[in-house]
Design a protein around this motif. Structure first.
Motif, mmCIF file in Angstrom:
data_model
loop_
_atom_site.group_PDB
_atom_site.id
_atom_site.type_symbol
_atom_site.label_atom_id
_atom_site.label_comp_id
_atom_site.label_asym_id
_atom_site.label_seq_id
_atom_site.Cartn_x
_atom_site.Cartn_y
_atom_site.Cartn_z
ATOM 1 N N ASP A 67 -113.187 53.415 -9.090
ATOM 2 C CA ASP A 67 -114.336 54.154 -8.659
ATOM 3 C C ASP A 67 -113.820 54.986 -7.236
ATOM 4 O O ASP A 67 -113.375 54.191 -6.366
ATOM 5 C CB ASP A 67 -115.441 53.195 -8.185
ATOM 6 C CG ASP A 67 -116.574 53.878 -7.611
ATOM 7 O OD1 ASP A 67 -116.797 55.098 -7.848
ATOM 8 O OD2 ASP A 67 -117.413 53.182 -7.093
ATOM 9 N N LYS A 68 -114.023 56.297 -7.109
ATOM 10 C CA LYS A 68 -113.316 56.615 -5.966
ATOM 11 C C LYS A 68 -114.645 57.473 -5.308
ATOM 12 O O LYS A 68 -115.574 58.142 -5.867
ATOM 13 C CB LYS A 68 -112.530 58.100 -6.384
ATOM 14 C CG LYS A 68 -111.259 57.746 -6.908
ATOM 15 C CD LYS A 68 -110.573 58.980 -7.048
ATOM 16 C CE LYS A 68 -109.003 58.781 -7.599
ATOM 17 N NZ LYS A 68 -108.339 59.823 -7.791
ATOM 18 N N ARG A 69 -114.972 56.909 -3.963
ATOM 19 C CA ARG A 69 -116.132 57.558 -3.140
ATOM 20 C C ARG A 69 -115.642 57.902 -1.891
ATOM 21 O O ARG A 69 -114.510 57.649 -1.318
ATOM 22 C CB ARG A 69 -116.798 56.087 -3.012
ATOM 23 C CG ARG A 69 -117.410 55.907 -4.357
ATOM 24 C CD ARG A 69 -118.210 54.593 -3.768
ATOM 25 N NE ARG A 69 -119.041 53.656 -4.949
ATOM 26 C CZ ARG A 69 -120.305 53.881 -5.170
ATOM 27 N NH1 ARG A 69 -121.133 54.369 -4.210
ATOM 28 N NH2 ARG A 69 -120.783 53.394 -6.308
ATOM 29 N N THR A 70 -116.325 58.971 -1.596
ATOM 30 C CA THR A 70 -116.160 59.524 -0.173
ATOM 31 C C THR A 70 -116.727 58.591 0.769
ATOM 32 O O THR A 70 -118.038 58.224 0.737
ATOM 33 C CB THR A 70 -116.710 61.001 -0.124
ATOM 34 O OG1 THR A 70 -116.097 61.777 -1.203
ATOM 35 C CG2 THR A 70 -116.694 61.504 1.274
ATOM 36 N N MET A 71 -116.016 58.284 1.811
ATOM 37 C CA MET A 71 -116.393 57.295 2.734
ATOM 38 C C MET A 71 -116.243 57.893 4.210
ATOM 39 O O MET A 71 -115.124 58.591 4.327
ATOM 40 C CB MET A 71 -116.063 55.854 2.891
ATOM 41 C CG MET A 71 -116.465 55.243 1.207
ATOM 42 S SD MET A 71 -115.992 53.463 1.209
ATOM 43 C CE MET A 71 -117.051 52.816 -0.303
ATOM 44 N N VAL A 111 -104.657 50.585 3.539
ATOM 45 C CA VAL A 111 -104.671 51.942 4.107
ATOM 46 C C VAL A 111 -103.474 52.491 4.415
ATOM 47 O O VAL A 111 -103.016 53.797 4.013
ATOM 48 C CB VAL A 111 -105.248 51.684 5.677
ATOM 49 C CG1 VAL A 111 -105.280 53.060 6.397
ATOM 50 C CG2 VAL A 111 -106.773 51.309 5.344
ATOM 51 N N GLY A 112 -102.323 51.639 4.751
ATOM 52 C CA GLY A 112 -100.783 52.036 4.795
ATOM 53 C C GLY A 112 -100.755 53.478 5.717
ATOM 54 O O GLY A 112 -101.295 53.223 6.827
ATOM 55 N N ASP A 113 -99.932 54.232 5.345
ATOM 56 C CA ASP A 113 -99.542 55.334 6.284
ATOM 57 C C ASP A 113 -100.610 56.338 6.565
ATOM 58 O O ASP A 113 -100.628 57.034 7.479
ATOM 59 C CB ASP A 113 -98.415 56.211 5.687
ATOM 60 C CG ASP A 113 -97.091 55.646 5.624
ATOM 61 O OD1 ASP A 113 -97.024 54.568 6.226
ATOM 62 O OD2 ASP A 113 -96.102 56.001 4.679
ATOM 63 N N ALA A 114 -101.973 56.200 5.802
ATOM 64 C CA ALA A 114 -103.054 56.858 5.924
ATOM 65 C C ALA A 114 -103.320 56.724 7.329
ATOM 66 O O ALA A 114 -103.843 57.597 8.167
ATOM 67 C CB ALA A 114 -104.181 56.853 5.026
ATOM 68 N N ALA A 151 -112.775 59.988 4.257
ATOM 69 C CA ALA A 151 -111.600 60.002 3.389
ATOM 70 C C ALA A 151 -112.009 59.450 1.960
ATOM 71 O O ALA A 151 -113.425 58.991 1.963
ATOM 72 C CB ALA A 151 -110.655 58.860 3.981
ATOM 73 N N ILE A 152 -111.337 59.352 1.011
ATOM 74 C CA ILE A 152 -111.804 59.003 -0.336
ATOM 75 C C ILE A 152 -111.213 57.352 -0.460
ATOM 76 O O ILE A 152 -109.871 57.240 -0.266
ATOM 77 C CB ILE A 152 -111.184 60.017 -1.416
ATOM 78 C CG1 ILE A 152 -111.841 61.131 -1.612
ATOM 79 C CG2 ILE A 152 -111.390 59.223 -2.829
ATOM 80 C CD1 ILE A 152 -111.230 61.990 -2.390
ATOM 81 N N VAL A 153 -112.069 56.503 -0.781
ATOM 82 C CA VAL A 153 -111.754 55.231 -0.879
ATOM 83 C C VAL A 153 -111.792 54.966 -2.368
ATOM 84 O O VAL A 153 -112.895 54.931 -3.022
ATOM 85 C CB VAL A 153 -112.444 54.058 0.060
ATOM 86 C CG1 VAL A 153 -112.105 52.684 -0.215
ATOM 87 C CG2 VAL A 153 -112.243 54.657 1.143
ATOM 88 N N ALA A 154 -110.622 54.430 -2.860
ATOM 89 C CA ALA A 154 -110.677 54.136 -4.561
ATOM 90 C C ALA A 154 -110.574 52.511 -4.702
ATOM 91 O O ALA A 154 -110.074 51.970 -3.920
ATOM 92 C CB ALA A 154 -109.217 54.484 -5.308
ATOM 93 N N TYR A 184 -106.672 52.038 -2.649
ATOM 94 C CA TYR A 184 -106.075 52.927 -1.786
ATOM 95 C C TYR A 184 -106.961 54.025 -0.880
ATOM 96 O O TYR A 184 -108.051 53.995 -1.466
ATOM 97 C CB TYR A 184 -104.799 53.641 -2.277
ATOM 98 C CG TYR A 184 -105.392 54.544 -3.603
ATOM 99 C CD1 TYR A 184 -105.754 55.992 -3.478
ATOM 100 C CD2 TYR A 184 -105.575 54.136 -4.925
ATOM 101 C CE1 TYR A 184 -106.344 56.825 -4.298
ATOM 102 C CE2 TYR A 184 -105.921 54.899 -5.696
ATOM 103 C CZ TYR A 184 -106.378 56.312 -5.536
ATOM 104 O OH TYR A 184 -106.855 57.017 -6.674
ATOM 105 N N VAL A 185 -106.444 54.406 -0.048
ATOM 106 C CA VAL A 185 -107.223 55.294 0.740
ATOM 107 C C VAL A 185 -106.694 56.769 0.815
ATOM 108 O O VAL A 185 -105.130 56.983 0.743
ATOM 109 C CB VAL A 185 -107.310 55.292 2.293
ATOM 110 C CG1 VAL A 185 -108.143 56.131 2.981
ATOM 111 C CG2 VAL A 185 -108.146 53.774 2.373
ATOM 112 N N GLU A 186 -107.418 57.914 0.388
ATOM 113 C CA GLU A 186 -106.740 59.192 -0.005
ATOM 114 C C GLU A 186 -107.442 60.057 1.118
ATOM 115 O O GLU A 186 -108.724 60.016 1.144
ATOM 116 C CB GLU A 186 -107.232 59.622 -1.488
ATOM 117 C CG GLU A 186 -106.379 60.541 -2.007
ATOM 118 C CD GLU A 186 -106.823 60.891 -3.609
ATOM 119 O OE1 GLU A 186 -107.544 62.109 -3.790
ATOM 120 O OE2 GLU A 186 -106.584 60.287 -4.362
ATOM 121 N N LEU A 187 -106.509 60.746 2.007
ATOM 122 C CA LEU A 187 -106.899 61.550 3.083
ATOM 123 C C LEU A 187 -106.865 62.918 2.401
ATOM 124 O O LEU A 187 -106.311 63.216 1.244
ATOM 125 C CB LEU A 187 -106.055 61.502 4.174
ATOM 126 C CG LEU A 187 -106.107 60.285 4.907
ATOM 127 C CD1 LEU A 187 -105.227 60.230 6.242
ATOM 128 C CD2 LEU A 187 -107.473 59.960 5.411
#
Length: 187
Positions: free
Chosen positions: A66-70, A98-101, A111-114, A122-125
Motif C-alpha cells: 500500500d503506497k500512500r502520500t503522507m 527512512v534511510g537516506d531519505a 512523501a510516499i510511504v509504502a 520504505y519512504v519514497e521522496l
C-alpha cells in the motif's frame, strides 16, 4: 498468486519470504525451447537488484504493498512521524526504514510511504526537492567560470557539492536519488 505472463513494472512479488519489486521484465520466445520471462527485481527492504528468469506461465506469489502520500510532521526520538493526508492517522517510521531519505526530508513535506500488512517498508521522496544552504565557504571573485565545486551544508544537515559561486542562504534544487546539485532556485 499470479502468472509470470501477468507481470507488470512496480508489481511486488513474495519470493521465499522476501518482497521484490519488478523493475523491468521481458517475455522471450526463442526459436527452440520453451518461452521464458527475464526480469530485473529490486529487494523492497534492502534495495538490492538481481536478475531472475522464470519459465513462462510459472505461478508467483504477489504481495499487496500500500503506497500512500503522507506528510512528514516531526522526528520523535529515532522515529519519523508521518500523517496520512486523507485520514489524518499518524504513523511512526523508524530511522532504518527512512534511510537516506532523511537527508532531504523537511517538516510538512509530502512523501510516499509504502506499507505491507501495516508495517512501513520504505519512504519514497519526489525526484528532486528544494532546500536552503545553511553553511558554505564564501566564493572568491572570479570563481564563476572554473566549473569547480565546494561542499555545502543543507538545512536538513546533509552535505552536497555545489558550484563555487553559491552562498549561504541560497535555495537549491537537489536530486534525492544521488544528492547531486540540480540548480539554483530563485523565489
Amino acid at each position: 498468486m499470479a502468472s509470470t505472463n501477468d507481470l507488470k513494472n512496480g508489481m511486488v512479488l513474495n519470493l521465499e519470504g522476501q518482497l521484490w519489486s519488478v523493475v523491468e521484465f521481458q517475455h522471450v520466445k526463442p526459436g527452440k525451447g520453451p518461452a521464458f520471462v527475464r526480469t530485473k527485481l529490486k529487494a523492497v527492504l534492502s534495495g538490492k537488484v538481481v536478475d531472475k528468469t522464470f519459465n513462462a506461465g510459472t505461478k508467483v506469489e504477489t504481495s499487496n504493498v500500500d503506497k500512500r502520500t503522507m506528510q512528514y510532521l516531526y522526528k520523535d526520538g529515532t522515529d519519523f512521524v508521518f500523517m496520512d493526508t486523507d485520514t489524518y492517522d499518524q504513523t511512526n517510521v523508524s530511522e532504518t526504514v527512512v534511510g537516506d531519505a532523511a537527508n532531504y526530508l523537511l517538516e510538512n513535506q509530502n512523501a510516499i510511504v509504502a506499507t505491507h500488512d501495516g508495517a512501513p517498508l520504505y519512504v519514497e521522496l519526489p525526484a528532486s526537492v528544494v532546500l536552503e544552504i545553511t553553511h558554505t565557504e564564501p566564493g572568491l571573485q572570479g570563481d564563476r567560470s572554473t566549473g569547480g565545486t565546494k561542499p555545502a551544508t543543507l538545512e536538513t544537515g546533509a552535505q552536497i557539492n555545489v558550484p563555487l559561486f553559491l552562498e549561504t542562504g541560497t535555495r537549491v534544487k537537489v536530486d534525492t536519488r544521488d544528492g547531486s546539485y540540480l540548480g539554483r532556485v530563485n523565489d
